[in-house]
Design an enzyme around this catalytic site. Sequence first.
Site, PDB file in Angstrom:
ATOM      1  CE  LYS A 160      26.724  69.632   0.366  1.00 34.38           C
ATOM      2  NZ  LYS A 160      27.645  68.487   0.465  1.00 34.38           N
ATOM      3  CD  GLU A 192      29.152  65.673   7.590  1.00 33.87           C
ATOM      4  OE1 GLU A 192      28.958  66.110   6.452  1.00 33.87           O
ATOM      5  OE2 GLU A 192      28.687  64.588   8.001  1.00 33.87           O
ATOM      6  CG  ASP A 230      25.411  67.203  -2.162  1.00 30.02           C
ATOM      7  OD1 ASP A 230      26.373  67.995  -2.222  1.00 30.02           O
ATOM      8  OD2 ASP A 230      25.184  66.472  -1.175  1.00 30.02           O
TER       9      ASP A 230
HETATM   10  O1  KIV Z   1      24.171  65.246   1.614  1.00 36.89           O
HETATM   11  C1  KIV Z   1      23.973  65.854   2.676  1.00 36.89           C
HETATM   12  O2  KIV Z   1      22.901  65.798   3.272  1.00 36.89           O
HETATM   13  C2  KIV Z   1      25.065  66.635   3.240  1.00 36.89           C
HETATM   14  C3  KIV Z   1      24.882  67.096   4.647  1.00 36.89           C
HETATM   15  C4  KIV Z   1      25.417  66.055   5.551  1.00 36.89           C
HETATM   16  C5  KIV Z   1      25.499  68.411   4.874  1.00 36.89           C
HETATM   17  O3  KIV Z   1      26.058  66.844   2.600  1.00 36.89           O
END
Ligand code: KIV
Length: 288
Positions: free
Chosen positions: A121, A190, A91
């Site tokens: 992401k 989401e 992320d």
């Molecule tokens: O950071 C995370 O765990 C997410 C999920 C909620 C998809 O983005």
Amino acid sequence: MSSHPEGTKKLLVADLWKMKAESKKISMITAYSYPQGLIVDEAGIDIILVGDSLGMVELGYEDTVPVTMEEMVMHTKAVMRAVKRAHVVGDLPFMSYNISTEQAVTNAGIIYKEGGADSVKLEGGQEMADKAEAIHRAGIPIFGHIGLTPQTAAMLGGFKVQGKSTDAAKKAIDDALALQDAGAFALILEAIPQQLAQIITEKLSIPTIGIGGGVYCDGQVLVLHDMLGLFKRFTPKFVKVYGDMYTQQLNAVKEFIDDVHEERFPAGEHSFNMKEDAVNELKKELGD
Ligand code: KIV
């Protein structure tokens, strides 16, 4: 149940696209550490997200906003050391990509190159399409995330279901198409109504992964701590809880404390011994 029949071959973006084409559902879960990576990979999960949710469930922050690049890189590296088969998404934390395409590519490059993730992401729709496109053009697989975007929940009126009105639903569809056009290879949906998730899933050629997006998505993702019953602060409606690991771990530690207090631990099998002769000689030398 149990480990994936395809063994340890690393899952590539093309494998995930094939799963959508063949209507095979994709499983995705978060993990933030080496042991968690080992467990979810051995279980046969298709995609692991080293999510910035780690800020809440592992680091104790109020929300995901304070999470830093350093934290994301450290946790991504730990998970990567464990994983053999699953596709691992790292992320991008809040404000690591929001300022400019240059910033987005630089930080995506750090998660990808230094962290070792298989893709990165970011959160946001049309307003983030230029960042997604720049990351894609730089040669880094990019995963999108629309609907309820936790990093900017304050702008969405809090942690609420998104896309309920016709206008909001149309915007979500445009967001999804913009990210696909920008080169995103998959998309998290989401907290949106399942009817909207179905329309988006049918319109897109890339896989949609739902979290509170209903059954029509191409796959499903949950936060590991939510589904294991490890995070007690709150549990969203869309979570299915598969265990009560918080209570199990609490009870195990309580039992250890009792064992220590009551001298039930360590037992003989947890202790080391000297030969009797050596003990006697030692005692003699010490004059005991
Ligand atoms: O950071 C995370 O765990 C997410 C999920 C909620 C998809 O983005």
